[in-house]
Scaffold this active site. Structure first.
Site, PDB file in Angstrom:
ATOM      1  N   ILE A  59      18.422 -22.284  85.732  1.00 60.30           N
ATOM      2  CA  ILE A  59      17.263 -21.856  86.499  1.00 60.30           C
ATOM      3  C   ILE A  59      15.930 -22.250  85.863  1.00 60.30           C
ATOM      4  O   ILE A  59      14.913 -22.343  86.554  1.00 60.30           O
ATOM      5  CB  ILE A  59      17.297 -20.313  86.721  1.00 60.30           C
ATOM      6  CG1 ILE A  59      16.237 -19.865  87.742  1.00 60.30           C
ATOM      7  CG2 ILE A  59      17.134 -19.582  85.402  1.00 60.30           C
ATOM      8  CD1 ILE A  59      16.378 -20.472  89.112  1.00 60.30           C
ATOM      9  N   TYR A  60      15.891 -22.504  84.557  1.00 61.04           N
ATOM     10  CA  TYR A  60      14.621 -22.813  83.897  1.00 61.04           C
ATOM     11  C   TYR A  60      14.033 -24.108  84.468  1.00 61.04           C
ATOM     12  O   TYR A  60      14.623 -25.186  84.340  1.00 61.04           O
ATOM     13  CB  TYR A  60      14.794 -22.952  82.385  1.00 61.04           C
ATOM     14  CG  TYR A  60      15.253 -21.690  81.693  1.00 61.04           C
ATOM     15  CD1 TYR A  60      15.152 -20.440  82.286  1.00 61.04           C
ATOM     16  CD2 TYR A  60      15.793 -21.745  80.406  1.00 61.04           C
ATOM     17  CE1 TYR A  60      15.569 -19.293  81.640  1.00 61.04           C
ATOM     18  CE2 TYR A  60      16.223 -20.604  79.750  1.00 61.04           C
ATOM     19  CZ  TYR A  60      16.111 -19.380  80.374  1.00 61.04           C
ATOM     20  OH  TYR A  60      16.539 -18.249  79.719  1.00 61.04           O
ATOM     21  N   SER A  61      12.876 -23.990  85.084  1.00 60.72           N
ATOM     22  CA  SER A  61      12.232 -25.107  85.777  1.00 60.72           C
ATOM     23  C   SER A  61      13.208 -25.785  86.735  1.00 60.72           C
ATOM     24  O   SER A  61      13.175 -26.993  86.939  1.00 60.72           O
ATOM     25  CB  SER A  61      11.667 -26.126  84.782  1.00 60.72           C
ATOM     26  OG  SER A  61      10.590 -25.587  84.065  1.00 60.72           O
ATOM     27  N   PHE A  62      14.118 -24.970  87.301  1.00 57.72           N
ATOM     28  CA  PHE A  62      15.089 -25.439  88.283  1.00 57.72           C
ATOM     29  C   PHE A  62      15.826 -26.695  87.808  1.00 57.72           C
ATOM     30  O   PHE A  62      15.898 -27.693  88.515  1.00 57.72           O
ATOM     31  CB  PHE A  62      14.411 -25.664  89.638  1.00 57.72           C
ATOM     32  CG  PHE A  62      13.959 -24.383  90.274  1.00 57.72           C
ATOM     33  CD1 PHE A  62      14.862 -23.572  90.957  1.00 57.72           C
ATOM     34  CD2 PHE A  62      12.642 -23.966  90.165  1.00 57.72           C
ATOM     35  CE1 PHE A  62      14.447 -22.371  91.529  1.00 57.72           C
ATOM     36  CE2 PHE A  62      12.218 -22.769  90.732  1.00 57.72           C
ATOM     37  CZ  PHE A  62      13.130 -21.971  91.414  1.00 57.72           C
TER      38      PHE A  62
END
Length: 326
Positions: A59-62
């Site tokens: 999920i981090y920066s998608f």
């Protein structure tokens, strides 16, 4: 650098883990993220300082955080010399199956993470949160199959109640599936609720503890006050604002600053030294976005606090509602 076993496994990790949520690309949710060019020097420096443990999440920066980390480690390190951890659970899109801990999502997500990380396997595959909508049997069997397929070496969990971790590992034991070997809890001087049940449970079960936000989103560095949010992240991190905002939090930061000033050391070194001295703590997950952040963190390994200093740091704490599980 010091190295310790992750929980009851034979795998050794550095006493500090570099968290890479800061690295990726600017999005509406991550307005404070560093791009790839800005991020790579921090990953390289971490390796030079002996850090072999890197934590990220899909999920981090998608997904971009995984890409940045994967590219950097491909260029700066040999795969077998580093320990890569990533996570699954938080929805990546509006697709109803693109989130949670169903077998469908887990199986798709591990392949996507491996592609972005440019590796055949991750060392630690973690569930980012508990999924109340999927039977734990489905989740644990899917994770077991990922380990048996060679796509992950170990599995871990993050931010849940102790009974949930106990239920998950009991379910694994019941079926002969892979157990969680690590817990990533929300834990620092401002939030110590994990000391009530989760940390004692992990100690009893020999589960590795790798706390997130050991510096309380930077609040423990002493650069922020209630009246002044100095950084872009502090100003735009809506989730962080839900975690730390009480008068007692700022009183503890002031006490930390007093002890740091007497020692002639940065606040961050004292806060990390406190955590590293706690029983069962394997490797706090540190962030680095400015020069000196990594050096300060590594220097904390050599700071030993007295019993009086520890008492003074802890005595102002008041119970908090559970924070960080959602």
């Amino acid at each position: 650098m010091e190295y310790v076993r992750l929980g009851n496994t034979g795998m050794k990790v550095s006493r500090l883990c570099l968290g890479t949520m800061t690295y990726g690309r600017i999005t509406e949710r991550w307005k404070w993220a560093l791009n790839e060019e800005e991020s790579r020097p921090f990953i390289k420096k971490a390796l030079e300082l002996g850090i072999n443990f890197f934590d990220t999440a899909d999920i981090y920066s998608f997904g971009t955080s995984e890409e940045v980390l994967g590219n950097a480690l491909k260029d700066f390190a040999r795969r077998d010399e580093v320990v890569i951890a990533t996570k699954v659970f938080i929805p990546m899109s509006s697709d109803p199956n693109d989130g949670g801990l169903s077998r469908k999502h887990i199986m798709s997500s591990i392949d996507s993470s491996l592609r972005r990380l440019r590796t055949d396997y991750v060392d630690l595959y973690q569930i980012h949160r508990w999924d109340y909508n999927t039977p734990i049997e489905e989740t644990m069997e899917a994770l077991h199959d990922i380990v048996k397929s060679g796509k992950a070496r170990y599995i871990g969990a993050s931010s849940m109640f102790a009974w949930q971790l106990a239920k998950a590992n009991y379910t694994a034991d019941l079926h002969g599936w892979t157990r969680f070997v690590s817990m990533q809890p929300h834990y620092n001087l401002l939030y110590r609720e994990e000391e009530r049940e989760m940390i004692p449970f992990c100690l009893d079960q020999k589960i590795g503890i790798i706390p997130w936000s050991p510096l309380a989103r930077g609040l423990l560095t002493g650069r922020r006050t209630r009246e002044r949010d100095e950084t872009l992240r502090a100003k735009t991190d809506d989730f962080g604002k839900t975690l730390y905002n009480s008068d007692t939090d700022f009183e503890i930061v002031a006490r930390l600053s007093e002890i740091a000033d007497l020692r002639g050391l940065p606040n961050a070194q004292i806060a990390l030294a406190w955590m590293l001295a706690k029983p069962g703590i394997t490797s706090p997950i540190i962030g680095a976005s400015k020069p000196g952040h990594l050096e300060d963190a590594v220097a904390s390994l050599n700071v030993k606090l007295s019993e009086d200093e520890i008492t003074r740091l802890e005595e102002l704490y008041l119970p908090h509602p559970v924070l960080g599980h959602s």
